[in-house]
Design an enzyme around this catalytic site. Sequence first.
Site, PDB file in Angstrom:
ATOM      1  CD  GLN A 103      -2.644   1.354   2.528  1.00 32.94           C
ATOM      2  OE1 GLN A 103      -2.085   1.835   3.504  1.00 32.94           O
ATOM      3  NE2 GLN A 103      -3.904   0.936   2.549  1.00 32.94           N
ATOM      4  CE1 TYR A 174      -3.116   9.552   6.987  1.00 32.60           C
ATOM      5  CE2 TYR A 174      -4.219   7.577   6.217  1.00 32.60           C
ATOM      6  CZ  TYR A 174      -3.652   8.305   7.245  1.00 32.60           C
ATOM      7  OH  TYR A 174      -3.626   7.795   8.519  1.00 32.60           O
ATOM      8  N   GLY A 324      -9.012  -5.905   9.680  1.00 33.29           N
ATOM      9  CA  GLY A 324      -7.930  -5.071  10.177  1.00 33.29           C
ATOM     10  C   GLY A 324      -7.631  -5.424  11.611  1.00 33.29           C
ATOM     11  NE  ARG A 325     -10.646  -1.310  14.729  1.00 33.27           N
ATOM     12  CZ  ARG A 325     -11.637  -0.588  15.228  1.00 33.27           C
ATOM     13  NH1 ARG A 325     -11.562  -0.132  16.461  1.00 33.27           N
ATOM     14  NH2 ARG A 325     -12.710  -0.302  14.516  1.00 33.27           N
ATOM     15  CD  GLU A 422     -13.825 -13.338  41.139  1.00 34.84           C
ATOM     16  OE1 GLU A 422     -14.491 -12.576  41.881  1.00 34.84           O
ATOM     17  OE2 GLU A 422     -12.741 -13.013  40.622  1.00 34.84           O
ATOM     18  CE  LYS A 440     -18.065   0.325  26.406  1.00 32.98           C
ATOM     19  NZ  LYS A 440     -17.784   1.087  27.633  1.00 32.98           N
ATOM     20  CB  ALA A 467      -8.345 -16.113  47.959  1.00 32.17           C
TER      21      ALA A 467
END
Length: 657
Positions: A103, A174, A324-325, A422, A440, A467
């Site tokens: 590219q 760009y 991409g990501r 946990e 979200k 714990a």
Amino acid sequence: MKYPRLFSEGSIGNVKIRNRIVMCALAMGVSDDRQCIGEDFLAYLMERARGGVGLIVLENTRVDDEHGVAAPWQASVARDEQIAPMAAAVKALHEEGVKVFAQLHHPGRETFSNLNGNVPVWSSSNRPCGVCQQETHEMTTKEAESVIQKFVAGAVRAKKSGVDGIELHGAHGYLISQFLSPYTNQRTDRFGGSFENRLQFVKEIIEGIRRECGADFTLGIRLTVDELLAPNGVQEYLTLEKGVKVCRELEKMGLDFINVSNGIYESFNSLSEPTTYPQGCRTQRILAVKKAVSIPVIAVNMVKEPWFAEKMLEEEMVDFVGLGRAVVADPEWPLKAVQEREDEINRCISCTFCFETLVSDTIAGKGPVKCAVNPRAGRECKYPAHEKDGAGRTVVVVGAGVGGLEAARVLGERGFHVVVLEKEGRAGGQINIADRPPHKEKMDWIVEYELSQLKKYDVQILINTEADAGRIASYAPYAIVLATGGTPIKPSSIPGSDLENAVTFKEVLCDEKVLEGRKVTVIGSGATGLETAEFLCARGNEVTIVEMLDSIGQGVYVQHYLDAMDKLSKYDITYKPKTRLAEIKKDAAVLEHLEDGTFEEYPSDYVVLAMGIRSVNPLEQACKEICDKVIVAGDAKQVGRIEGAVRSGFEAAYTLQ
């Protein structure tokens, strides 16, 4: 096969590609100090090649060392010395069955003067970028012609390296994009004015590459087809209608493909969508191009999961799916999809931390981009594949937030016997709060991935298990990882903080305190405060946000800020910057206005404290008496964001000796 279209062979120009998955160019900042593809860059690429992508488009590759620098460690084809390293990389990638395009890139006005000789940045016109805000120089006709020749020379070097094709970067504002857009092109020479003249810059680049590289050498463009500037009040810009018209003209010029994109820096959330944006958010614009041209169309479309990639092909939206990501987060995304191991894909949660660190780290010359869910991305040489050296030795991990889960995953992969304790009723830690504001849901993906991996490695998770030193000691652990997280700050120094109407953001978001139709004052306008405010507004509350700093959202990463404020703009919210919470009363928040020192009792049914979290680490000293390998990770070590917790857990497990 579950995804027959995704894994069918396809062609772009005269290049045959093994499947329909294109790894699109993403700036990672992993080239060497000569801007060549060195050991780090090649390791990054090879993991994705072995992971099953069909075509790799190398990162935005510089053609101009003098006025076209976007980042210090950006790959380049501006010099002959860069041919041999690129050729070695291309040869290695070809041996994995992957095709490779280079590219070619010039940032134009979307860069910084200190990277470009400390002179005004070059552009089609002298309008500065609203984000970079650099003094901008309108290129003379002769200067424009010189840059055209640099694109052509870069293509020649890339072809000599053995790449299968070239992609011109005409997207995201760009330089090529700047010439195409009426927003950034107010020239009066042959490169400006009419629609046809605005095409002249890219036309001459195409003609030059065809002349030097041959008519059969595959050549295409990544193109912004809609700058999406209307919300910014811009009247004249590249709209979708004009963008589609550009695509038709580019096809007539003989291009072999169009890689569809949208947005420029000044509409940044449209080109790097945050987590609240859904898969498929670009569909309308992609379809408009697909219907207008007959050459292959590639597009990213917030694709995170294989089923959606298959859907895009099934509906004939694209010919090739751009990732991409998604392959930064998981280089084996294609391999896991074809093997029907979708639950093992480490899905990108679109947190945009990669883009944040592109600016804060990569462009600033501090190091490669960071991925929040994959600490190895861009650091494959620093973190080679894990040694299988655990030998069944027991490690106790305290806390099943993402830091603890990541530590347990890596330890399990290394062959340790891992037990996770946990105290809450489910794994996830702070993610179980972060996923509560509207839109979200993707935040849960990192927890789902970690749990699938822990199951694969037979890691034992004990929930609802508090714990203590005795319980931990009972496992006779070789090592202990303390990932006990953090807790919301509720300062006892504020009078009234112990009242029933003084609650934390966690209590609100987790429905420990259900607020509907109330007057609520939120203290703090960080990311958590803004998201909590949206959550409250969606439930019909009348919300006020109070912030001590000079402005709302100060310090919040710009993409998150813009996204949050856009959503909050739909509600009637009162903002009070330069204001301090002095006291909480049963029916009011006592506020001090910092500019003049005056106080007011502000009517409030509830006061929600969104003032951050503090580390919780009560077991460290006791654990050091149990064994000599005690590691603190995640928020227990240092309060931060997802990336910090995941990286901390990863490093704790990776470096354990």
